[in-house]
Design an enzyme around this catalytic site. Structure first.
Site, PDB file in Angstrom:
ATOM      1  CE1 TYR A   1      -4.092  -1.401   5.813  1.00  0.00           C
ATOM      2  CE2 TYR A   1      -2.870   0.259   4.714  1.00  0.00           C
ATOM      3  CZ  TYR A   1      -3.717  -0.953   4.969  1.00  0.00           C
ATOM      4  OH  TYR A   1      -4.117  -1.480   3.124  1.00  0.00           O
TER       5      TYR A   1
ATOM      6  CD  GLU B   1      -1.862   5.112   5.510  1.00  0.00           C
ATOM      7  OE1 GLU B   1      -2.352   5.743   4.468  1.00  0.00           O
ATOM      8  OE2 GLU B   1      -1.758   5.343   6.496  1.00  0.00           O
TER       9      GLU B   1
ATOM     10  CB  SER C   1      -1.269  -0.338   1.354  1.00  0.00           C
ATOM     11  OG  SER C   1      -1.269   0.953   1.707  1.00  0.00           O
TER      12      SER C   1
END
Ligand code: NAP
Ligand code: GDD
Length: 350
Positions: free
Chosen positions: A154, A133, A131
């Site tokens: 996460y 992220e 990701s």
């Protein structure tokens, strides 16, 4: 012989599009599904085939990313050519509430699956849903060389999975790739991610069922693409001659405020009359800006995104308006009371 794929997270947004794509390409598809007390197959119910009427090409198996023994058993039973690891506790805000669970499923769950693939030893190709992220605090544009700086449990769990995937590639010669995907959305997006929260609200406001929408940080910048296009990129990553890591993104930057503008404008509404701030939707640490550079995927996979964020907002608003209209105004009732009417009798492999 048809190729065989195993997808974790098949009931999620990406899993449903990927299952569709692989079935179209002639694969036999196997999916991991969590046992739940309510139906959780709504995104793939349209792929159900009655075994009495046609050949079944899609099989579901109960399991959980926390259960390594089950993965070992399933992989030796299915013997897939390709594994797509899409399962995760995927909500960034929720990961602050459930950091240990997120680490266990989004992080160590990938290690369980990698270890099962290695142990079975059939040369299975492995895709890891990494990701953007992971870039977190590192400013854009971000590509495959950009250093990681996760800003959430996460993000940290995804960094662990990323490095485990690379380590299995380098240590054991496994064909294991990381798809580093920037935000991608669709009418099937979970309702608590900001784009879908906005487009569902637009539909409800248009229908006179809602007046106010409460949001957190409107300044965050994201690179929102269309999920249906991104699963094609996942597949291409597993068809390449050798395994590598790739960014998938549109390369265009928009703020949450911009997305509000696109979605409300599309419906002829003024978002300023409906949107209010609620600090509950802020995160303890925020990721300010994610904007991807997908030139490597363009060059080596011939993949690029064509749907832009403004177009995506329109697609999602139209779908939510249609969904609300087709439910005869019984939005909640339809979901909670009548699901048995529309949920097919999946014969989930036990
Ligand atoms: P999603 O809609 O939240 O789907 C997540 C899937 O994982 C669901 O099928 C869910 O099952 C399953 N799952 C969750 N916990 C599990 C567990 N403990 N055991 C087994 N299955 C479990 O996510 P998505 O948007 O499709 O994203 C797919 C993957 O890509 C995720 O790994 C996500 O982190 C990653 N990713 C997404 C984006 C994006 O913008 N969408 C960007 C980059 C990376 P239930 O249906 O039962 O909940
Ligand atoms: N969810 C949500 N709800 N986000 C809000 C809200 C709100 O009410 N108000 C503002 N935001 C802001 C968030 O603070 C964040 O900066 C941005 O909107 C996007 O939030 P999400 O839609 O929840 O997505 P995300 O970027 O945190 O995470 C998604 O993209 C990642 C890839 O970059 C998820 O799909 C992750 O699984 C994925 O890895």
């Amino acid at each position: 012989m048809a190729k065989r794929a195993f997808i974790t997270g098949i009931t999620g947004q990406d899993g449903s599009y990927l299952a569709e794509l692989l079935l179209l390409k002639g694969y036999e598809v196997h999916g991991l599904i969590r046992r739940a007390s309510t139906f959780n197959t709504s995104r793939i119910d349209h792929l159900y085939v009655d075994p009495h009427e046609a050949e079944v090409k899609l099989f579901l198996h109960y399991g959980d990313m926390s259960d390594g023994a089950r993965m070992m058993g399933l992989l030796s039973q299915i013997q897939p050519d390709e594994v797509y690891n899409l399962a995760a506790q995927s909500h960034v805000r929720v990961s602050f509430d459930e950091p240990i669970h997120t680490g266990n499923t989004t992080g160590i769950g990938s290690a369980r699956l990698l270890e099962a693939v290695r142990t079975i030893g059939l040369g299975t190709r492995f895709y890891q849903a990494s990701s953007s992220e992971m870039f977190g605090g590192t400013p854009p544009p971000q590509n495959e060389e950009t250093p990681f700086y996760p800003r959430s449990p996460y993000g940290a769990a995804k960094v662990y999975s990323y490095w485990m995937t690379r380590n299995y590639r380098e240590a054991y010669g496994m064909y294991a790739v990381n798809g580093i995907l920037f935000n991608h959305e669709s009418p099937r997006r979970g309702a608590t991610f900001v784009t879908r929260k906005i487009t569902r609200a637009v539909a409800a406001i248009l229908a006179g069922k809602q007046q106010d929408l409460f949001l957190g940080n409107l300044d965050a910048v994201r690179d929102w693409g269309y999920a249906a296009e991104y699963v094609e990129g996942m597949w291409r990553m597993l068809q390449a001659d050798s395994s590598d890591d790739y960014v998938l993104a549109t390369g265009r930057a928009f703020s949450v405020r911009d997305f509000l503008e696109f979605a409300f404008d599309h419906a002829g509404l003024d978002w300023r009359r409906h949107v209010h701030f609620d600090e509950r939707y802020l995160r303890p640490t925020e990721v300010d800006a994610l904007v991807g550079d997908a030139s490597k995927a363009k060059e080596l996979l011939d993949w690029s995104a064509s749907v832009t964020s403004p177009e995506l907002a329109g697609i999602m608003v139209d779908a939510d308006v249609a969904a609300l209209a087709s439910s005869d105004g019984k939005w909640i009732d339809k979901v909670s009371l009548n699901t048995w009417v529309s949920t097919p009798a999946w014969d989930i492999q036990q």
